[in-house]
Scaffold this active site. Structure first.
Site, PDB file in Angstrom:
ATOM      1  N   GLU A 144       0.571  -1.156   0.084  1.00 19.79           N
ATOM      2  CA  GLU A 144       0.010  -0.121   0.000  1.00 19.79           C
ATOM      3  C   GLU A 144       0.938   1.688   0.132  1.00 19.79           C
ATOM      4  O   GLU A 144       1.266   1.279   0.791  1.00 19.79           O
ATOM      5  CB  GLU A 144      -0.931   0.076   0.787  1.00 19.79           C
ATOM      6  CG  GLU A 144      -1.946  -0.756   1.063  1.00 19.79           C
ATOM      7  CD  GLU A 144      -2.696  -1.300   0.047  1.00 19.79           C
ATOM      8  OE1 GLU A 144      -2.977  -0.435  -0.144  1.00 19.79           O
ATOM      9  OE2 GLU A 144      -4.015  -2.717   0.063  1.00 19.79           O
TER      10      GLU A 144
ATOM     11  N   CYS B 171      -2.486   9.814   2.856  1.00 17.63           N
ATOM     12  CA  CYS B 171      -1.821   8.967   1.122  1.00 17.63           C
ATOM     13  C   CYS B 171      -2.476   9.378   0.382  1.00 17.63           C
ATOM     14  O   CYS B 171      -2.126   9.320  -0.804  1.00 17.63           O
ATOM     15  CB  CYS B 171      -1.647   7.696   1.751  1.00 17.63           C
ATOM     16  SG  CYS B 171      -3.354   6.583   2.167  1.00 17.63           S
TER      17      CYS B 171
HETATM   18  P1  NAD Z   1       8.027   4.882   4.749  1.00 19.77           P
HETATM   19  O1  NAD Z   1       8.159   3.699   3.354  1.00 19.77           O
HETATM   20  O2  NAD Z   1       9.453   5.358   4.963  1.00 19.77           O
HETATM   21  O3  NAD Z   1       8.241   3.835   6.219  1.00 19.77           O
HETATM   22  C1  NAD Z   1       7.301   2.663   6.396  1.00 19.77           C
HETATM   23  C2  NAD Z   1       7.171   1.650   7.314  1.00 19.77           C
HETATM   24  O4  NAD Z   1       8.830   1.081   6.866  1.00 19.77           O
HETATM   25  C3  NAD Z   1       7.906   2.531   8.826  1.00 19.77           C
HETATM   26  O5  NAD Z   1       7.206   0.936   9.388  1.00 19.77           O
HETATM   27  C4  NAD Z   1       9.275   2.283   8.562  1.00 19.77           C
HETATM   28  O6  NAD Z   1       9.670   1.901  10.212  1.00 19.77           O
HETATM   29  C5  NAD Z   1       9.499   1.168   8.087  1.00 19.77           C
HETATM   30  N1  NAD Z   1      11.282   0.956   7.369  1.00 19.77           N
HETATM   31  C6  NAD Z   1      11.433   1.858   7.074  1.00 19.77           C
HETATM   32  N2  NAD Z   1      12.730   1.398   6.366  1.00 19.77           N
HETATM   33  C7  NAD Z   1      12.570   0.501   6.182  1.00 19.77           C
HETATM   34  C8  NAD Z   1      13.621  -0.736   4.990  1.00 19.77           C
HETATM   35  N3  NAD Z   1      14.783  -0.588   5.171  1.00 19.77           N
HETATM   36  N4  NAD Z   1      13.227  -1.874   5.588  1.00 19.77           N
HETATM   37  C9  NAD Z   1      11.663  -2.175   5.763  1.00 19.77           C
HETATM   38  N5  NAD Z   1      10.846  -1.228   5.962  1.00 19.77           N
HETATM   39  C10 NAD Z   1      11.517  -0.291   6.607  1.00 19.77           C
HETATM   40  O7  NAD Z   1       6.582   5.645   5.309  1.00 19.77           O
HETATM   41  P2  NAD Z   1       6.241   6.451   5.803  1.00 19.77           P
HETATM   42  O8  NAD Z   1       7.600   7.711   5.889  1.00 19.77           O
HETATM   43  O9  NAD Z   1       5.862   5.799   7.576  1.00 19.77           O
HETATM   44  O10 NAD Z   1       4.747   6.885   5.653  1.00 19.77           O
HETATM   45  C11 NAD Z   1       5.041   7.872   4.399  1.00 19.77           C
HETATM   46  C12 NAD Z   1       4.480   7.000   2.976  1.00 19.77           C
HETATM   47  O11 NAD Z   1       3.462   5.864   2.901  1.00 19.77           O
HETATM   48  C13 NAD Z   1       4.038   7.708   1.244  1.00 19.77           C
HETATM   49  O12 NAD Z   1       4.455   7.508   0.249  1.00 19.77           O
HETATM   50  C14 NAD Z   1       2.776   7.905   1.701  1.00 19.77           C
HETATM   51  O13 NAD Z   1       2.126   7.311   0.176  1.00 19.77           O
HETATM   52  C15 NAD Z   1       2.758   6.152   1.974  1.00 19.77           C
HETATM   53  N6  NAD Z   1       1.621   5.179   2.791  1.00 19.77           N
HETATM   54  C16 NAD Z   1       0.127   4.752   2.085  1.00 19.77           C
HETATM   55  C17 NAD Z   1      -0.626   3.911   2.423  1.00 19.77           C
HETATM   56  C18 NAD Z   1      -1.704   3.555   1.696  1.00 19.77           C
HETATM   57  O14 NAD Z   1      -2.676   3.125   2.257  1.00 19.77           O
HETATM   58  N7  NAD Z   1      -1.333   3.143   0.438  1.00 19.77           N
HETATM   59  C19 NAD Z   1      -0.835   4.439   4.127  1.00 19.77           C
HETATM   60  C20 NAD Z   1      -0.217   5.516   3.788  1.00 19.77           C
HETATM   61  C21 NAD Z   1       0.909   6.568   4.084  1.00 19.77           C
END
Ligand code: NAD
Length: 478
Positions: free
Chosen positions: A225, A259
């Site tokens: 997502e 998002c």
């Molecule tokens: P992110 O991708 O930075 O982090 C998401 C998760 O990934 C966190 O729990 C983090 O701990 C983990 N993470 C970080 N580094 C990692 C790695 N190397 N390997 C595995 N996991 C790792 O995203 P964010 O800043 O928390 O959220 C913002 C993003 O999320 C935006 O792009 C937004 O559009 C998207 N988003 C999508 C939805 C949806 O339902 N489609 C909903 C909310 C947010």
């Protein structure tokens, strides 16, 4: 699942907390098998009970993690869709779980065919910070409905909420059914390498790619997502002020850290300035003050605050008109007032990257074909919004574009519908959940063919003779 799904966890190194829990949950899957409908309803009721009982502390804790998070936003944007989601699943689960009869092929009768929906096993859920309750507990609803055991990894940017979720879920769930693993990106990265039966990740496309690569080692199926630049198309026929107000409501909810927030607005060229002014006027009505206003949410971290401030300054430097509603105390509360950018350069960060904050750049168009070309020139977005009262025009836009979901004459709201699937397409993700789609996504549809007593299928075998020829003639023709 790959062959390694049955291999024991390495004994060479001390297992991490997540590995220890995974082993526990896997053992429980092997011992207890699929839970009954009554057991699943019990789990969903336990979750509903926790949400209701701890409503106040959930709202307060999320706000502490943000600096300021409007209480109404946590209730409307997180708790309400969770409660609606649980009630919807509870109402329909019995029907969804029922095995379906299918029709066996003519040549294979007498026989019966059916599809039964089985739990996948242990599901991993990785959540971002922007809706730390909805995006952690939402997937949990579907995973429990499908009869799975679940490990949750909340974001490190909302540590108090993560700790609260861990304590609160432990009140009603054994660790071998639902467990929370907390920690930073290193723990998240390790979590994504675990041998789950399914991994549901919500976050950025960049980290999503890393998660999918890690999951590939075990052939763990993933639901991703992700985000991206979701357009809002304002058609000339729609009252401009009305569109501006509705878009301001959706865009500045959670200070744009959503998002599915409208990322950029497509507006007829001659209306761009009037639209920008109308959005900011509406924002000033919604949020008379920015600093000290508990209804206007802070930016989650200093890094994101710098990133967003940089975006505005870069656009200004490139000659954009910056229309903003803010006040002097905003920065001290890590708040950025509602901002609209007119005539930002195409190569500026605001038009290249996902914004994820209270900044709305305007992209101008000449006619509808031009607007659709502009939408289709970018990767497929998570959401698409169109404001028009002309249903043929709306249908044309929907036919000629792709997006995860869409709301017409509104924003964000398709995500809150318990009976609609939620998910992205292409760059904005893969696989949908919520409601029936969530149940199906986290179940295995097992096909079973049961041959009747007088079934002749074992006669169609070598040495191939008359019967085989008769059957092939019947089914393939001479
Ligand atoms: P992110 O991708 O930075 O982090 C998401 C998760 O990934 C966190 O729990 C983090 O701990 C983990 N993470 C970080 N580094 C990692 C790695 N190397 N390997 C595995 N996991 C790792 O995203 P964010 O800043 O928390 O959220 C913002 C993003 O999320 C935006 O792009 C937004 O559009 C998207 N988003 C999508 C939805 C949806 O339902 N489609 C909903 C909310 C947010």
């Amino acid at each position: 699942m790959g062959a390694s799904s049955t291999s024991p966890i390495s004994l060479a190194a001390v297992p991490s907390e997540a590995e220890r829990i995974l082993a526990l949950q896997r053992a429980a899957v092997a011992e207890h098998g699929a839970p009954s409908l009554a057991e699943r309803i019990l789990a969903l009721d336990a979750l509903l009970g926790l949400i209701k009982k701890h409503r106040q502390s959930l709202v307060e804790t999320v706000s502490l993690d943000f600096g300021t998070r409007a209480a109404a936003e946590t209730e409307l944007g997180e708790l309400m869709p969770l409660v609606a989601g649980i009630k919807h699943v509870r109402r329909h689960l019995g029907r969804w779980m029922k095995p379906q009869r299918r029709r066996p092929g003519l040549a294979f009768r007498p026989a019966s065919a059916r599809v039964a929906y089985q739990p996948l096993g242990v599901v991993g859920v990785m959540a971002p910070w922007n809706y730390p309750l909805f995006l952690t507990l939402g997937p949990l609803i579907d995973a429990l409905a499908a009869g799975n055991r679940v490990m949750l990894k909340p974001s490190e940017l909302t540590p108090r909420t993560a700790a609260l979720l861990k304590n609160l879920l432990a009140e009603r769930f054994e660790e071998d059914q639902v467990a929370v693993v907390t920690g930073g990106p290193d723990v998240a990265a390790q979590f994504s390498t675990l041998d789950f039966d399914h991994l549901l990740f919500t976050g950025s496309s960049k980290v999503g790619r890393q998660v999918m690569a890690a999951a590939a080692a075990h052939l763990t199926p993933v639901t991703l997502e992700l985000g991206g630049k979701s357009p809002v198309l304002v058609c000339r026929d729609y009252p401009l002020k009305k569109a501006a107000r509705t878009i301001a409501i959706g865009k500045f909810f959670n200070a744009g850290q959503t998002c599915v927030a409208p990322d950029y607005a497509l507006v007829p060229t001659d209306l761009a300035d009037a639209f920008a002014d109308a959005v900011i006027e509406a924002a000033a009505e919604l949020y008379p003050a920015i600093a000290g206003n508990a209804d206007y949410t802070s930016i989650i971290s200093g890094r994101h605050y710098q990133r967003l401030s940089g975006m505005i300054e870069e656009a200004r430097g490139g000659g954009a008109r910056v229309v903003q509603h803010t006040d002097p105390g905003a920065a001290a509360e890590r708040k950025i007032g509602p901002t609209v950018l007119v005539r930002a350069r195409e190569d500026s960060a605001a038009l290249r990257e996902e914004i994820f904050g209270p900044i709305l750049p305007i992209v101008t168009y000449d006619d509808l074909d031009h607007a659709i070309r502009l939408i289709n020139a970018r990767p497929k977005p998570l959401a698409l919004y169109c404001f028009s009262t002309d249903s043929a025009k709306v249908e044309g836009v929907l036919q000629r574009t792709r997006s995860g979901g869409a709301t017409i004459n509104g924003t964000l709201l398709h995500v809150t519908q318990a009976d609609l699937p939620f998910g992205g397409v292409g760059e904005s993700g893969m696989g949908a959940y919520h409601g029936r789609e969530g149940f199906l996504r986290l179940s295995h549809a097992r096909a079973t063919l049961e041959l009747g007593r007088f079934n002749m299928s074992d006669r169609i075998a070598a040495p191939y003779g008359k019967l085989t020829r008769a059957v092939t003639r019947l089914l393939l023709g001479k």
